[in-house]
Design a protein around this motif. Structure first.
Motif, short mmCIF file in Angstrom:
data_model
loop_
_atom_site.label_atom_id
_atom_site.label_comp_id
_atom_site.label_asym_id
_atom_site.label_seq_id
_atom_site.Cartn_x
_atom_site.Cartn_y
_atom_site.Cartn_z
N SER A 149 2.57 -0.89 -8.73
CA SER A 149 1.25 -0.92 -9.35
C SER A 149 0.53 0.41 -9.22
O SER A 149 -0.62 0.54 -9.63
N ALA A 150 1.22 1.36 -8.66
CA ALA A 150 0.59 2.67 -8.49
C ALA A 150 0.55 3.39 -9.84
O ALA A 150 1.31 3.07 -10.75
N PRO A 151 -0.32 4.33 -9.96
CA PRO A 151 -0.34 5.15 -11.17
C PRO A 151 1.03 5.77 -11.41
O PRO A 151 1.75 6.10 -10.47
N SER A 178 6.09 12.85 -9.58
CA SER A 178 6.15 13.48 -8.27
C SER A 178 7.56 13.45 -7.70
O SER A 178 8.00 14.40 -7.06
N VAL A 179 8.24 12.36 -7.95
CA VAL A 179 9.62 12.27 -7.49
C VAL A 179 10.47 13.34 -8.16
O VAL A 179 11.20 14.08 -7.50
N ARG A 180 10.33 13.42 -9.46
CA ARG A 180 11.12 14.42 -10.17
C ARG A 180 10.73 15.83 -9.74
O ARG A 180 11.58 16.71 -9.55
N HIS A 181 9.46 16.00 -9.61
CA HIS A 181 8.95 17.29 -9.16
C HIS A 181 9.55 17.64 -7.80
O HIS A 181 9.96 18.78 -7.56
N ASN A 182 9.61 16.67 -6.94
CA ASN A 182 10.14 16.90 -5.61
C ASN A 182 11.63 17.20 -5.65
O ASN A 182 12.11 18.09 -4.95
N LEU A 183 12.31 16.48 -6.46
CA LEU A 183 13.75 16.73 -6.59
C LEU A 183 14.00 18.15 -7.06
O LEU A 183 14.93 18.83 -6.60
N SER A 184 13.19 18.55 -7.98
CA SER A 184 13.39 19.89 -8.53
C SER A 184 13.01 20.98 -7.55
O SER A 184 13.69 22.00 -7.44
N ARG A 205 0.84 -1.20 0.00
CA ARG A 205 0.00 0.00 0.00
C ARG A 205 0.87 1.23 0.00
O ARG A 205 2.04 1.18 0.29
N LYS A 206 0.24 2.29 -0.27
CA LYS A 206 0.99 3.54 -0.31
C LYS A 206 1.65 3.79 1.04
O LYS A 206 1.00 3.81 2.07
N PRO A 207 2.95 4.01 1.00
CA PRO A 207 3.64 4.25 2.26
C PRO A 207 3.27 5.61 2.83
O PRO A 207 2.91 6.53 2.09
N PRO A 208 3.37 5.72 4.13
CA PRO A 208 2.97 6.97 4.78
C PRO A 208 4.04 8.03 4.73
O PRO A 208 4.00 8.98 5.49
N TYR A 209 5.00 7.85 3.89
CA TYR A 209 6.09 8.80 3.83
C TYR A 209 5.95 9.71 2.63
O TYR A 209 5.57 9.29 1.55
N SER A 210 6.32 10.91 2.85
CA SER A 210 6.28 11.85 1.74
C SER A 210 7.36 11.49 0.74
O SER A 210 8.31 10.77 1.04
N PHE A 211 7.24 12.05 -0.42
CA PHE A 211 8.22 11.74 -1.45
C PHE A 211 9.61 12.20 -1.05
O PHE A 211 10.60 11.54 -1.34
N SER A 212 9.66 13.32 -0.40
CA SER A 212 10.98 13.80 0.00
C SER A 212 11.63 12.84 0.97
O SER A 212 12.84 12.61 0.95
#
Length: 428
Positions: free
Chosen positions: A152-154, A160-166, A112-119
DNA sequence: GCGTAGATAAACAATT
DNA sequence: CAATTGTTTATCTACG
Protein backbone atom coordinates in the motif's frame (compact mmCIF):
# COMPACT_ATOMS: atom_id res chain seq x y z
CA UNK A 1 3.07 21.13 22.85
CA UNK A 2 4.69 18.12 24.30
CA UNK A 3 5.33 14.84 22.69
CA UNK A 4 2.61 12.39 22.01
CA UNK A 5 3.53 10.64 25.12
CA UNK A 6 1.35 11.55 28.02
CA UNK A 7 3.22 13.17 30.84
CA UNK A 8 2.48 10.33 33.13
CA UNK A 9 4.30 8.02 30.81
CA UNK A 10 7.01 10.36 29.92
CA UNK A 11 7.90 10.86 33.48
CA UNK A 12 7.86 7.25 34.28
CA UNK A 13 11.08 5.46 34.24
CA UNK A 14 10.69 1.77 34.77
CA UNK A 15 13.85 1.67 36.70
CA UNK A 16 13.36 4.75 38.76
CA UNK A 17 11.52 3.28 41.62
CA UNK A 18 8.97 1.50 39.52
CA UNK A 19 10.52 -1.81 40.08
CA UNK A 20 8.30 -3.80 42.26
CA UNK A 21 10.73 -6.54 42.76
CA UNK A 22 14.17 -6.55 44.12
CA UNK A 23 16.86 -8.56 42.49
CA UNK A 24 15.24 -8.75 39.13
CA UNK A 25 15.08 -6.67 36.08
CA UNK A 26 13.34 -3.45 36.93
CA UNK A 27 11.37 -3.87 33.79
CA UNK A 28 9.33 -6.66 35.16
CA UNK A 29 7.18 -7.47 38.02
CA UNK A 30 4.65 -10.05 38.80
CA UNK A 31 1.44 -9.81 36.91
CA UNK A 32 -1.96 -10.99 37.96
CA UNK A 33 -1.82 -13.64 40.54
CA UNK A 34 -3.54 -16.08 38.27
CA UNK A 35 -0.95 -15.84 35.57
CA UNK A 36 2.13 -14.42 37.11
CA UNK A 37 5.29 -16.34 37.46
CA UNK A 38 7.10 -16.21 40.70
CA UNK A 39 9.59 -13.50 41.18
CA UNK A 40 12.26 -16.07 41.18
CA UNK A 41 11.14 -17.30 37.84
CA UNK A 42 10.94 -13.80 36.57
CA UNK A 43 14.40 -13.06 37.73
CA UNK A 44 15.63 -16.27 36.28
CA UNK A 45 14.13 -15.59 32.90
CA UNK A 46 15.41 -12.11 32.88
CA UNK A 47 18.85 -13.29 33.76
CA UNK A 48 18.65 -16.03 31.20
CA UNK A 49 17.88 -13.58 28.50
CA UNK A 50 20.73 -11.40 29.52
CA UNK A 51 22.96 -14.40 29.73
CA UNK A 52 21.94 -15.46 26.29
CA UNK A 53 22.84 -12.15 24.84
CA UNK A 54 26.08 -12.00 26.73
CA UNK A 55 26.92 -15.48 25.66
CA UNK A 56 26.28 -14.66 22.08
CA UNK A 57 28.56 -11.76 22.40
CA UNK A 58 31.28 -13.33 24.46
CA UNK A 59 31.46 -16.58 22.62
CA UNK A 60 30.77 -15.14 19.26
CA UNK A 61 27.90 -17.45 18.72
CA UNK A 62 26.43 -17.41 15.33
CA UNK A 63 23.33 -15.43 15.00
CA UNK A 64 21.51 -18.65 14.49
CA UNK A 65 22.56 -20.02 17.83
CA UNK A 66 21.74 -16.78 19.42
CA UNK A 67 18.37 -16.74 17.81
CA UNK A 68 17.57 -20.22 18.97
CA UNK A 69 18.51 -19.47 22.50
CA UNK A 70 16.67 -16.25 22.52
CA UNK A 71 13.54 -17.62 21.00
CA UNK A 72 13.54 -20.45 23.48
CA UNK A 73 13.78 -17.95 26.22
CA UNK A 74 11.16 -15.85 24.62
CA UNK A 75 8.92 -18.82 24.56
CA UNK A 76 9.46 -19.32 28.21
CA UNK A 77 9.03 -15.70 28.76
CA UNK A 78 5.74 -15.57 26.97
CA UNK A 79 4.39 -18.15 29.32
CA UNK A 80 5.70 -16.60 32.44
CA UNK A 81 2.89 -14.22 33.07
CA UNK A 82 5.29 -11.41 33.60
CA UNK A 83 3.98 -7.99 33.09
CA UNK A 84 5.64 -4.81 32.34
CA UNK A 85 6.25 -2.04 34.74
CA UNK A 86 6.94 0.15 31.80
CA UNK A 87 4.36 2.71 30.79
CA UNK A 88 2.69 -0.07 28.92
CA UNK A 89 1.45 -1.39 32.17
CA UNK A 90 -1.31 1.12 32.30
CA UNK A 91 -4.15 -0.17 30.14
CA UNK A 92 -5.95 3.11 30.31
CA UNK A 93 -3.06 4.96 28.88
CA UNK A 94 -1.92 2.42 26.45
CA UNK A 95 -3.64 2.44 23.11
CA UNK A 96 -2.14 -0.87 22.22
CA UNK A 97 -3.81 -2.52 25.10
CA UNK A 98 -7.10 -1.18 24.03
CA UNK A 99 -6.68 -2.73 20.67
CA UNK A 100 -5.71 -6.00 22.15
CA UNK A 101 -3.90 -7.12 19.08
CA UNK A 102 -2.39 -10.51 19.13
CA UNK A 103 1.11 -11.24 20.10
CA UNK A 104 1.49 -12.97 16.84
CA UNK A 105 0.68 -9.83 15.03
CA UNK A 106 3.25 -8.04 17.01
CA UNK A 107 5.81 -10.71 16.36
CA UNK A 108 4.99 -10.79 12.72
CA UNK A 109 5.48 -7.14 12.30
CA UNK A 110 3.31 -4.26 11.48
CA UNK A 111 2.22 -3.27 8.10
CA UNK A 112 4.56 -0.40 8.30
CA UNK A 113 7.64 0.66 6.57
CA UNK A 114 10.40 -1.71 7.51
CA UNK A 115 13.48 -0.27 9.12
CA UNK A 116 15.70 -1.73 6.49
CA UNK A 117 17.26 0.11 3.68
CA UNK A 118 16.44 -0.90 0.18
CA UNK A 119 19.82 -2.44 -0.30
CA UNK A 120 19.21 -4.59 2.72
CA UNK A 121 15.86 -5.66 1.42
CA UNK A 122 17.28 -6.43 -1.96
CA UNK A 123 20.09 -8.35 -0.40
CA UNK A 124 17.71 -10.49 1.58
CA UNK A 125 15.54 -11.05 -1.43
CA UNK A 126 18.38 -12.19 -3.61
CA UNK A 127 19.89 -14.33 -0.94
CA UNK A 128 16.58 -15.97 -0.39
CA UNK A 129 16.45 -17.02 -3.99
CA UNK A 130 17.58 -20.55 -4.79
CA UNK A 131 19.99 -19.38 -7.40
CA UNK A 132 20.95 -16.24 -5.55
CA UNK A 133 19.75 -14.18 -8.40
CA UNK A 134 16.47 -12.54 -9.10
CA UNK A 135 14.88 -10.38 -11.70
CA UNK A 136 13.62 -7.06 -10.55
CA UNK A 137 10.11 -8.26 -10.66
CA UNK A 138 10.82 -11.03 -8.21
CA UNK A 139 12.66 -8.67 -5.95
CA UNK A 140 9.52 -6.61 -5.87
CA UNK A 141 7.58 -9.72 -5.10
CA UNK A 142 9.82 -10.79 -2.30
CA UNK A 143 9.68 -7.42 -0.67
CA UNK A 144 5.95 -7.31 -1.02
CA UNK A 145 5.60 -10.74 0.41
CA UNK A 146 7.64 -10.06 3.46
CA UNK A 147 6.91 -6.44 4.05
CA UNK A 148 3.26 -5.82 3.31
CA UNK A 149 3.81 -2.19 3.94
CA UNK A 150 4.90 -1.85 0.36
CA UNK A 151 1.67 -3.21 -0.96
CA UNK A 152 0.00 0.00 0.00
CA UNK A 153 3.02 2.22 -0.08
CA UNK A 154 3.43 4.82 -2.78
CA UNK A 155 4.70 3.24 -5.94
CA UNK A 156 7.96 5.05 -5.73
CA UNK A 157 9.51 2.25 -3.80
CA UNK A 158 9.92 0.22 -6.94
CA UNK A 159 11.75 3.05 -8.47
CA UNK A 160 13.91 3.12 -5.41
CA UNK A 161 14.63 -0.56 -5.76
CA UNK A 162 15.69 -0.15 -9.33
CA UNK A 163 17.62 2.93 -8.46
CA UNK A 164 19.40 1.01 -5.75
CA UNK A 165 20.19 -1.88 -8.00
CA UNK A 166 21.70 0.44 -10.49
CA UNK A 167 23.61 2.58 -8.11
CA UNK A 168 24.75 0.15 -5.49
CA UNK A 169 27.84 -1.72 -6.42
CA UNK A 170 26.79 -4.58 -4.25
CA UNK A 171 24.35 -5.61 -6.90
CA UNK A 172 25.33 -6.94 -10.21
CA UNK A 173 23.48 -7.93 -13.25
CA UNK A 174 23.96 -11.49 -14.30
CA UNK A 175 24.18 -12.73 -17.81
CA UNK A 176 20.81 -13.98 -18.71
CA UNK A 177 20.70 -17.44 -20.04
CA UNK A 178 19.18 -17.09 -23.44
CA UNK A 179 17.53 -20.45 -23.06
CA UNK A 180 15.59 -19.38 -20.04
CA UNK A 181 13.48 -16.47 -20.93
CA UNK A 182 12.48 -14.54 -17.89
CA UNK A 183 11.04 -11.71 -19.82
CA UNK A 184 12.29 -8.23 -19.60
CA UNK A 185 15.41 -7.28 -17.79
CA UNK A 186 18.27 -9.12 -16.22
CA UNK A 187 18.84 -11.18 -13.19
CA UNK A 188 20.45 -9.43 -10.30
CA UNK A 189 22.91 -10.93 -7.91
CA UNK A 190 25.17 -9.94 -5.09
CA UNK A 191 28.61 -8.89 -6.07
CA UNK A 192 30.89 -11.15 -4.05
CA UNK A 193 33.40 -8.40 -3.78
CA UNK A 194 31.03 -6.35 -1.75
CA UNK A 195 29.13 -9.08 -0.12
CA UNK A 196 30.95 -8.76 3.13
CA UNK A 197 29.76 -5.27 3.43
CA UNK A 198 26.21 -6.35 3.25
CA UNK A 199 26.92 -9.04 5.76
CA UNK A 200 28.48 -6.47 7.96
CA UNK A 201 25.42 -4.37 7.59
CA UNK A 202 23.31 -7.26 8.67
CA UNK A 203 25.54 -7.91 11.59
CA UNK A 204 24.99 -4.42 12.73
CA UNK A 205 21.33 -5.00 12.77
CA UNK A 206 19.69 -4.64 16.12
CA UNK A 207 19.08 -7.97 17.83
CA UNK A 208 22.03 -9.45 16.17
CA UNK A 209 24.63 -10.50 18.72
CA UNK A 210 27.21 -8.44 16.99
CA UNK A 211 25.07 -5.45 16.71
CA UNK A 212 26.84 -2.40 18.03
CA UNK A 213 23.55 -1.43 19.50
CA UNK A 214 23.99 -4.27 21.88
CA UNK A 215 27.62 -3.88 22.55
CA UNK A 216 28.43 -0.24 22.52
CA UNK A 217 30.14 0.96 25.63
CA UNK A 218 28.03 3.20 27.67
CA UNK A 219 28.23 6.82 28.36
CA UNK A 220 24.69 7.09 29.60
CA UNK A 221 23.27 6.25 32.94
CA UNK A 222 22.24 2.65 33.07
CA UNK A 223 19.15 3.33 35.02
CA UNK A 224 17.12 4.40 32.05
CA UNK A 225 15.97 1.54 29.93
CA UNK A 226 15.87 2.03 26.21
CA UNK A 227 12.56 2.44 24.51
CA UNK A 228 11.17 -0.13 22.18
CA UNK A 229 13.35 1.16 19.49
CA UNK A 230 15.98 3.05 21.27
CA UNK A 231 17.82 4.29 18.25
CA UNK A 232 14.92 6.38 17.31
CA UNK A 233 15.23 10.11 17.13
CA UNK A 234 12.53 10.24 19.71
CA UNK A 235 14.62 8.24 22.07
CA UNK A 236 17.65 10.33 21.51
CA UNK A 237 15.78 13.53 21.92
CA UNK A 238 13.61 12.35 24.69
CA UNK A 239 16.17 11.21 27.13
CA UNK A 240 15.54 7.54 26.75
CA UNK A 241 11.96 7.53 27.80
CA UNK A 242 10.22 4.31 27.15
CA UNK A 243 7.74 4.60 24.38
CA UNK A 244 4.19 3.68 24.34
CA UNK A 245 2.69 1.86 21.45
CA UNK A 246 0.37 3.87 19.30
CA UNK A 247 -2.95 2.49 18.38
CA UNK A 248 -3.06 0.28 15.37
CA UNK A 249 0.63 -0.16 15.09
CA UNK A 250 0.52 -3.85 14.84
CA UNK A 251 -2.48 -4.21 12.68
CA UNK A 252 -2.14 -6.43 9.67
CA UNK A 253 1.16 -7.63 10.88
CA UNK A 254 0.26 -11.25 10.60
CA UNK A 255 0.82 -11.15 6.91
CA UNK A 256 4.49 -11.05 7.49
CA UNK A 257 5.60 -14.55 8.09
CA UNK A 258 9.18 -15.01 7.37
CA UNK A 259 9.59 -18.50 8.68
CA UNK A 260 10.77 -21.14 6.28
CA UNK A 261 12.60 -18.67 4.16
CA UNK A 262 15.78 -19.93 5.57
CA UNK A 263 15.19 -23.53 6.49
CA UNK A 264 17.69 -23.43 9.29
CA UNK A 265 15.84 -20.69 11.05
CA UNK A 266 13.14 -21.77 13.36
CA UNK A 267 10.00 -19.76 13.57
CA UNK A 268 9.60 -17.70 16.61
CA UNK A 269 7.66 -19.90 18.97
CA UNK A 270 5.25 -17.26 19.95
CA UNK A 271 1.78 -18.38 20.66
CA UNK A 272 -0.74 -16.62 18.46
CA UNK A 273 -2.81 -15.66 21.37
CA UNK A 274 -4.80 -12.52 21.26
CA UNK A 275 -4.23 -11.25 24.69
CA UNK A 276 -2.75 -7.91 25.27
CA UNK A 277 -0.46 -9.24 27.89
CA UNK A 278 1.08 -11.41 25.25
CA UNK A 279 1.72 -8.42 23.16
CA UNK A 280 3.23 -6.71 26.12
CA UNK A 281 5.44 -9.65 26.74
CA UNK A 282 6.79 -9.43 23.29
CA UNK A 283 7.33 -5.78 23.63
CA UNK A 284 9.09 -6.47 26.85
CA UNK A 285 11.19 -9.09 25.26
CA UNK A 286 12.35 -6.62 22.74
CA UNK A 287 12.94 -4.16 25.47
CA UNK A 288 14.97 -6.65 27.39
CA UNK A 289 16.85 -7.39 24.27
CA UNK A 290 17.75 -3.80 24.04
CA UNK A 291 18.39 -3.59 27.70
CA UNK A 292 20.69 -6.49 27.80
CA UNK A 293 23.59 -4.17 27.96
CA UNK A 294 22.29 -3.55 31.39
CA UNK A 295 25.65 -3.21 32.96
CA UNK A 296 26.17 0.44 33.70
CA UNK A 297 29.19 0.77 31.54
CA UNK A 298 27.59 -0.60 28.47
CA UNK A 299 24.35 1.13 28.09
CA UNK A 300 24.00 3.47 25.20
CA UNK A 301 21.35 4.33 22.71
CA UNK A 302 21.29 1.54 20.18
CA UNK A 303 21.13 2.44 16.56
CA UNK A 304 18.08 3.12 14.62
CA UNK A 305 17.48 2.00 11.13
CA UNK A 306 19.74 4.69 9.90
CA UNK A 307 22.57 2.84 11.43
CA UNK A 308 21.97 0.13 9.01
CA UNK A 309 22.77 2.58 6.39
CA UNK A 310 26.36 2.42 7.37
CA UNK A 311 27.06 -0.29 4.98
CA UNK A 312 24.62 -0.63 2.36
CA UNK A 313 22.31 1.39 0.30
CA UNK A 314 24.41 3.34 -2.10
CA UNK A 315 27.63 2.45 -0.54
CA UNK A 316 28.17 -0.66 1.41
CA UNK A 317 30.92 0.82 3.44
CA UNK A 318 32.01 4.11 4.64
CA UNK A 319 35.01 6.13 4.18
CA UNK A 320 37.67 5.23 6.67
CA UNK A 321 36.90 8.22 8.74
CA UNK A 322 33.31 7.29 9.09
CA UNK A 323 34.27 3.79 9.95
CA UNK A 324 36.34 5.09 12.73
CA UNK A 325 33.67 7.29 14.08
CA UNK A 326 30.74 4.99 14.11
CA UNK A 327 31.66 1.48 13.36
CA UNK A 328 34.24 1.31 16.00
CA UNK A 329 31.34 0.94 18.32
CA UNK A 330 31.07 -2.73 17.59
CA UNK A 331 33.69 -4.18 19.83
CA UNK A 332 32.22 -7.62 19.90
CA UNK A 333 32.26 -8.09 16.20
CA UNK A 334 34.47 -11.01 15.33
CA UNK A 335 36.19 -8.84 12.83
CA UNK A 336 36.79 -5.21 13.22
CA UNK A 337 35.35 -3.20 10.45
CA UNK A 338 38.65 -2.32 8.97
CA UNK A 339 39.37 -5.98 8.67
CA UNK A 340 36.10 -6.58 7.02
CA UNK A 341 36.64 -3.71 4.67
CA UNK A 342 40.10 -4.93 3.87
CA UNK A 343 38.82 -8.39 3.24
CA UNK A 344 36.07 -7.18 1.06
CA UNK A 345 38.60 -5.33 -0.95
CA UNK A 346 40.67 -8.41 -1.30
CA UNK A 347 43.69 -6.73 0.17
CA UNK A 348 44.42 -5.39 -3.24
CA UNK A 349 45.14 -1.94 -2.07
CA UNK A 350 41.75 -0.75 -2.99
CA UNK A 351 41.83 1.57 -0.07
CA UNK A 352 44.60 3.47 -1.66
CA UNK A 353 42.14 5.64 -3.47
CA UNK A 354 40.74 8.74 -2.00
CA UNK A 355 37.34 7.18 -1.65
CA UNK A 356 36.03 3.73 -1.39
CA UNK A 357 34.53 2.58 -4.63
CA UNK A 358 31.31 1.17 -3.29
CA UNK A 359 29.06 3.38 -5.18
CA UNK A 360 28.49 2.96 -8.80
CA UNK A 361 28.34 6.56 -9.67
CA UNK A 362 29.21 8.72 -6.76
CA UNK A 363 32.55 7.18 -6.18
CA UNK A 364 33.68 7.06 -9.70
CA UNK A 365 36.58 9.17 -10.61
CA UNK A 366 36.36 12.25 -12.68
CA UNK A 367 38.29 10.54 -15.39
CA UNK A 368 35.91 7.70 -15.37
CA UNK A 369 33.79 9.10 -18.09
CA UNK A 370 32.40 5.96 -19.59
CA UNK A 371 28.68 5.76 -19.10
CA UNK A 372 27.88 3.53 -16.20
CA UNK A 373 25.79 1.34 -18.30
CA UNK A 374 28.63 0.54 -20.61
CA UNK A 375 31.10 0.11 -17.83
CA UNK A 376 28.74 -2.20 -16.10
CA UNK A 377 27.97 -4.13 -19.21
CA UNK A 378 31.62 -4.93 -19.43
CA UNK A 379 31.69 -6.27 -15.93
CA UNK A 380 28.53 -8.31 -15.83
CA UNK A 381 29.50 -11.64 -14.50
CA UNK A 382 28.21 -14.95 -13.42
CA UNK A 383 26.52 -15.14 -10.07
CA UNK A 384 28.64 -15.81 -7.04
CA UNK A 385 28.68 -19.04 -5.21
CA UNK A 386 26.62 -18.90 -2.13
CA UNK A 387 28.33 -20.98 0.47
CA UNK A 388 28.59 -18.24 2.94
CA UNK A 389 26.83 -19.59 5.94
CA UNK A 390 27.75 -16.53 7.85
CA UNK A 391 25.72 -14.41 5.57
CA UNK A 392 22.90 -16.88 5.54
CA UNK A 393 22.70 -16.86 9.26
CA UNK A 394 22.89 -13.16 9.48
CA UNK A 395 20.32 -12.68 6.81
CA UNK A 396 18.16 -15.34 8.31
CA UNK A 397 18.23 -13.80 11.68
CA UNK A 398 17.54 -10.44 10.29
CA UNK A 399 14.72 -11.79 8.26
CA UNK A 400 13.28 -13.63 11.10
CA UNK A 401 13.44 -10.81 13.47
CA UNK A 402 12.25 -8.44 10.86
CA UNK A 403 8.74 -8.65 12.01
CA UNK A 404 9.39 -7.66 15.56
CA UNK A 405 11.94 -5.17 14.48
CA UNK A 406 9.71 -3.61 11.93
CA UNK A 407 6.94 -3.33 14.40
CA UNK A 408 9.07 -1.83 17.06
CA UNK A 409 10.59 0.51 14.62
CA UNK A 410 7.28 1.64 13.39
CA UNK A 411 6.05 2.07 16.86
CA UNK A 412 8.77 4.53 17.46
CA UNK A 413 8.62 6.03 14.05
CA UNK A 414 5.02 6.79 14.48
CA UNK A 415 5.54 8.24 17.85
CA UNK A 416 8.53 10.20 16.76
CA UNK A 417 6.74 11.35 13.70
CA UNK A 418 3.85 12.43 15.76
CA UNK A 419 6.15 14.32 17.99
CA UNK A 420 7.78 15.99 15.09
CA UNK A 421 4.50 16.94 13.60
CA UNK A 422 3.35 18.30 16.87
CA UNK A 423 6.52 20.28 17.21
CA UNK A 424 6.05 21.72 13.79
CA UNK A 425 2.46 22.49 14.51
CA UNK A 426 3.54 24.19 17.65
CA UNK A 427 6.01 26.30 15.77
CA UNK A 428 3.40 27.46 13.33
C1' DG B 1 28.13 24.68 8.22
C1' DC B 2 29.83 20.82 5.69
C1' DG B 3 30.20 16.27 3.78
C1' DT B 4 28.16 11.85 3.38
C1' DA B 5 24.57 8.49 2.97
C1' DG B 6 20.12 7.17 1.95
C1' DA B 7 15.35 7.98 0.21
C1' DT B 8 12.59 9.74 -3.19
C1' DA B 9 11.16 11.74 -7.50
C1' DA B 10 11.71 12.27 -12.11
C1' DA B 11 13.37 12.04 -16.80
C1' DC B 12 14.75 9.25 -20.22
C1' DA B 13 16.52 5.27 -22.89
C1' DA B 14 16.34 0.47 -23.79
C1' DT B 15 13.93 -3.68 -23.94
C1' DT B 16 10.13 -6.92 -24.37
C1' DC C 1 2.61 1.02 -28.54
C1' DA C 2 2.55 0.20 -23.70
C1' DA C 3 4.68 -1.61 -19.89
C1' DT C 4 8.73 -2.78 -17.71
C1' DT C 5 13.48 -2.33 -16.76
C1' DG C 6 17.69 0.21 -16.21
C1' DT C 7 20.36 4.54 -15.77
C1' DT C 8 21.13 8.97 -14.31
C1' DT C 9 20.40 13.32 -12.09
C1' DA C 10 18.43 16.20 -8.68
C1' DT C 11 16.61 17.18 -4.29
C1' DC C 12 15.72 16.48 0.38
C1' DT C 13 16.58 14.77 5.06
C1' DA C 14 19.32 12.92 8.72
C1' DC C 15 23.46 12.43 10.81
C1' DG C 16 28.29 12.96 12.51
Amino acid sequence: MGPTMPPSKKAQSPSSGASASQGMSPLYRQGDAATAASEAEAADLSLSLSASFSKAEDEELTSLSWLHESTDLLNSFSHSGLRSVSPLQDPDDDPLLGDAHSAYDLAAGANRKPPYSFSCLIFMAIEDAPNKRLPVKDIYGWILEHFPYFASAPTGWKNSVRHNLSLNKCFKKVDKDRSQSIGKGSLWSIDPEYRHNLIQALKKTPYHPYSPSLTTPSTSPPTIPPPLWSGSPLFRKNGGVLLQVPRGVIQNGARVRSQALFPVIRPLPVSPVGSRTSAIRLVNFATVALERQDSPSRYSPPPCSEDLQDDHTYSTAKSPSRLCSSQVAAPSSPLDDDDIIRRSLGGAGALAGSSLPWTKSRARGISDTLPLKKRRAATVEKPPESDDEEMKEAAGSLLHLAGVRACLNNITNRTAKGQKEQKEALRN
